[in-house]
Design an enzyme around this catalytic site. Structure first.
Site, PDB file in Angstrom:
ATOM      1  N   LYS A   1      62.051  61.469  27.707  1.00  0.00           N
ATOM      2  CA  LYS A   1      63.132  62.378  28.269  1.00  0.00           C
ATOM      3  C   LYS A   1      64.043  63.292  27.343  1.00  0.00           C
ATOM      4  O   LYS A   1      64.509  64.295  27.750  1.00  0.00           O
ATOM      5  CB  LYS A   1      63.702  61.644  29.170  1.00  0.00           C
ATOM      6  CG  LYS A   1      62.195  60.902  30.313  1.00  0.00           C
ATOM      7  CD  LYS A   1      63.612  59.599  30.624  1.00  0.00           C
ATOM      8  CE  LYS A   1      63.847  58.227  30.221  1.00  0.00           C
ATOM      9  NZ  LYS A   1      62.527  58.037  29.331  1.00  0.00           N
TER      10      LYS A   1
ATOM     11  N   ARG B   1      68.287  54.164  38.325  1.00  0.00           N
ATOM     12  CA  ARG B   1      67.412  53.136  38.030  1.00  0.00           C
ATOM     13  C   ARG B   1      66.541  52.673  39.512  1.00  0.00           C
ATOM     14  O   ARG B   1      65.817  52.038  39.678  1.00  0.00           O
ATOM     15  CB  ARG B   1      67.248  52.771  36.930  1.00  0.00           C
ATOM     16  CG  ARG B   1      67.645  53.641  35.597  1.00  0.00           C
ATOM     17  CD  ARG B   1      67.763  52.482  34.793  1.00  0.00           C
ATOM     18  NE  ARG B   1      68.138  52.691  33.414  1.00  0.00           N
ATOM     19  CZ  ARG B   1      67.398  53.173  32.428  1.00  0.00           C
ATOM     20  NH1 ARG B   1      66.463  52.017  32.194  1.00  0.00           N
ATOM     21  NH2 ARG B   1      67.906  53.045  31.299  1.00  0.00           N
TER      22      ARG B   1
ATOM     23  N   ARG C   1      58.362  55.836  17.177  1.00  0.00           N
ATOM     24  CA  ARG C   1      60.217  55.766  16.722  1.00  0.00           C
ATOM     25  C   ARG C   1      60.341  54.762  15.849  1.00  0.00           C
ATOM     26  O   ARG C   1      61.842  55.139  15.606  1.00  0.00           O
ATOM     27  CB  ARG C   1      60.868  56.204  18.072  1.00  0.00           C
ATOM     28  CG  ARG C   1      61.763  56.328  18.550  1.00  0.00           C
ATOM     29  CD  ARG C   1      62.339  56.455  19.479  1.00  0.00           C
ATOM     30  NE  ARG C   1      62.535  55.475  20.553  1.00  0.00           N
ATOM     31  CZ  ARG C   1      63.266  55.721  21.900  1.00  0.00           C
ATOM     32  NH1 ARG C   1      62.730  56.955  22.764  1.00  0.00           N
ATOM     33  NH2 ARG C   1      63.080  54.235  22.316  1.00  0.00           N
TER      34      ARG C   1
ATOM     35  N   ARG D   1      66.227  51.072  15.917  1.00  0.00           N
ATOM     36  CA  ARG D   1      66.200  50.316  17.509  1.00  0.00           C
ATOM     37  C   ARG D   1      64.972  48.818  17.173  1.00  0.00           C
ATOM     38  O   ARG D   1      64.147  49.211  17.623  1.00  0.00           O
ATOM     39  CB  ARG D   1      66.227  51.210  18.398  1.00  0.00           C
ATOM     40  CG  ARG D   1      66.900  52.483  18.400  1.00  0.00           C
ATOM     41  CD  ARG D   1      67.357  52.698  20.015  1.00  0.00           C
ATOM     42  NE  ARG D   1      66.501  52.070  20.827  1.00  0.00           N
ATOM     43  CZ  ARG D   1      66.783  52.512  22.236  1.00  0.00           C
ATOM     44  NH1 ARG D   1      66.483  54.133  22.319  1.00  0.00           N
ATOM     45  NH2 ARG D   1      65.654  51.775  23.132  1.00  0.00           N
TER      46      ARG D   1
ATOM     47  N   ARG E   1      59.129  46.386  28.311  1.00  0.00           N
ATOM     48  CA  ARG E   1      60.338  47.867  28.790  1.00  0.00           C
ATOM     49  C   ARG E   1      59.713  48.470  29.772  1.00  0.00           C
ATOM     50  O   ARG E   1      59.476  49.017  30.754  1.00  0.00           O
ATOM     51  CB  ARG E   1      61.032  48.177  27.992  1.00  0.00           C
ATOM     52  CG  ARG E   1      61.607  47.550  26.653  1.00  0.00           C
ATOM     53  CD  ARG E   1      62.104  48.155  25.612  1.00  0.00           C
ATOM     54  NE  ARG E   1      62.321  49.347  26.061  1.00  0.00           N
ATOM     55  CZ  ARG E   1      62.811  50.520  24.740  1.00  0.00           C
ATOM     56  NH1 ARG E   1      62.087  50.083  23.743  1.00  0.00           N
ATOM     57  NH2 ARG E   1      62.853  51.389  24.695  1.00  0.00           N
TER      58      ARG E   1
END
Length: 190
Positions: free
Chosen positions: A14, A89, A128, A134, A146
């Site tokens: 995204k 969401r 990533r 993160r 997630r």
């Protein structure tokens, strides 16, 4: 005005595709996480309310998030449109967003869902995680949670937009430019 809900699980691409749409179409990117952090940093009334809730370990209510989105829309009156990333969401959020936009004489033009299988998502997020810093991108168990959370909670939102004939799914696996071309073809704008 082109108002696009860009939908997809963590790691679907995204952010990458949003950036390409911003460059091509001049759209304003609205990420609820960025908006929350910005409102808090600016010390706005809504930001202070959100910070207090977050400091207490509570979720920021939909009406506060909608208020922040409203502020962003009002702050960009000349924008040719907006990309909604990470919002809505839930169906309640989608309904609230529709009501907000209707009050501003506009609407969601399209919801584009980037479809990527769970195995590919996990691979992308772990990759990533090597550079993002993160912790939630570096732990396979958290990544799977997630993805499960996304899949279980957001399916009704896709149905909401399907009922409005605004939902399109795009294969999120392949060359970035091909995925982008597919998105541009669907939104048929800019």
């Amino acid at each position: 005005m082109l108002n696009l809900v860009l939908f997809g699980p963590p790691g679907a691409g995204k952010g990458t595709q949003s950036q390409k749409l911003i460059e091509k179409c001049g759209l304003i990117h609205l990420s609820t996480g960025d908006i929350l952090r910005g409102e808090i940093a600016q010390g706005t009334t809504l930001g202070l309310e959100a910070k207090k809730l977050m400091d207490d370990g509570k979720l920021v209510p939909d009406e506060v998030v909608i208020g922040m989105i409203s502020n962003k829309l009002d702050a960009n009156p000349e924008a040719p449109g907006f990309i909604f990333d990470g919002f809505p969401r839930t169906v309640a959020q989608a309904e609230a967003l529709d009501t907000l936009l209707e009050g501003k004489n506009t609407a969601i033009s399209s919801m584009v869902a980037l479809v990527v299988d769970d195995e590919e998502l996990e691979k992308r997020l772990l990759e990533r995680g090597k550079t993002s810093g993160r912790p939630d991108d570096a732990n396979p168990e958290i990544i799977r949670k997630r993805i499960h959370e996304y899949n279980s909670k957001t399916t009704p939102v896709a149905e909401f937009y399907k009922q409005q004939n605004k939902y399109t799914s795009i294969n999120g696996i392949g060359p970035i430019d091909q995925i982008f071309a597919d998105i541009v073809e669907v939104v048929d704008a800019c």
